[in-house]
Design an enzyme around this catalytic site. Structure first.
Site, PDB file in Angstrom:
ATOM      1  N   CYS A  56       3.065  -4.913   6.701  1.00 40.85           N
ATOM      2  CA  CYS A  56       2.761  -4.636   5.296  1.00 40.85           C
ATOM      3  C   CYS A  56       3.973  -4.052   4.576  1.00 40.85           C
ATOM      4  O   CYS A  56       4.972  -3.710   5.186  1.00 40.85           O
ATOM      5  CB  CYS A  56       1.595  -3.661   5.199  1.00 40.85           C
ATOM      6  SG  CYS A  56       0.037  -4.345   5.831  1.00 40.85           S
ATOM      7  N   HIS A  69       0.816  -1.207   0.000  1.00 39.65           N
ATOM      8  CA  HIS A  69       0.000   0.000   0.000  1.00 39.65           C
ATOM      9  C   HIS A  69       0.852   1.261   0.000  1.00 39.65           C
ATOM     10  O   HIS A  69       2.047   1.234   0.266  1.00 39.65           O
ATOM     11  CB  HIS A  69      -0.953   0.005   1.206  1.00 39.65           C
ATOM     12  CG  HIS A  69      -0.263   0.032   2.541  1.00 39.65           C
ATOM     13  ND1 HIS A  69       0.207   1.193   3.123  1.00 39.65           N
ATOM     14  CD2 HIS A  69       0.024  -0.968   3.413  1.00 39.65           C
ATOM     15  CE1 HIS A  69       0.737   0.907   4.301  1.00 39.65           C
ATOM     16  NE2 HIS A  69       0.642  -0.404   4.496  1.00 39.65           N
TER      17      HIS A  69
END
Length: 190
Positions: A164, A148
């Protein structure tokens, strides 16, 4: 087509061996900025895959139409103990995604995340940034791992996230436009 335009428009052998991702030669488009996305030569990696190489803080997207080329983006990865290597599939993609910290994040750092337990709508202040690729397991379950964008651009090139892979928003927008649902994403061991 100009080279810069190509770069702006345009790494899974099932093995998790990072040596297969070694770049061959110098990048084709050297830039003064070490954080810039670059077209690089690669070898022994099928086209149309994502490979995250933690030791380089790099994500490689192997170009579907160029068997020996990838775009290398600089990234931030999960902090020690939070990065999860493995093979995943892109199971969903979202523009300006909403965000909710995981229960584990809230438990680990309640002073930081408890206030977001009901979630946060997408937008420029959202920690997931402009785009997110949702990584799913081989069995089809959401791994809770994401590739992301980020509002914390200073974290790129470090171990900063809760697991992440973070990218500059401009880079994740570019990647998002390239990667289809179902693409293989390999997070190599740290």
């Amino acid at each position: 087509m100009k080279r810069r335009s190509f770069l702006l428009q345009t790494v899974s052998a099932s093995l998790l061996a990072a040596p297969a991702l070694a770049q061959t030669g110098a990048p084709e488009a050297p830039e003064d900025n070490p954080l810039a996305a670059k077209l690089v030569r690669i070898r022994n990696i099928p086209p149309g895959q994502i490979h995250v190489v933690p030791r380089d803080f790099a994500l490689y997207w192997t170009l579907p139409d160029r068997k020996d080329r990838a775009i290398r983006y600089r990234v931030a990865i999960g902090r020690d103990g939070l990065y999860e290597p493995g093979s995943f599939r892109v199971g969903a993609k979202k523009e300006w995604p909403s965000w909710r910290p995981t229960d584990e994040m809230i438990e680990r750092e309640p002073h930081k995340y408890k206030k977001y337990e009901d979630g946060m709508p997408g937008g420029p202040n959202n920690p997931l940034g402009a785009r997110a690729l949702y990584l799913f397991t081989a069995g089809g379950a959401d791994s809770m791992l994401r590739i992301h964008g980020t509002t914390d651009t200073r974290s790129i090139g470090s171990r900063a996230s809760n697991g992440c892979v973070r990218m500059f928003n401009s880079h994740v927008i570019h990647l998002y436009d390239q990667v289809p649902i179902g693409a293989l994403a390999v997070l190599h061991p740290a």
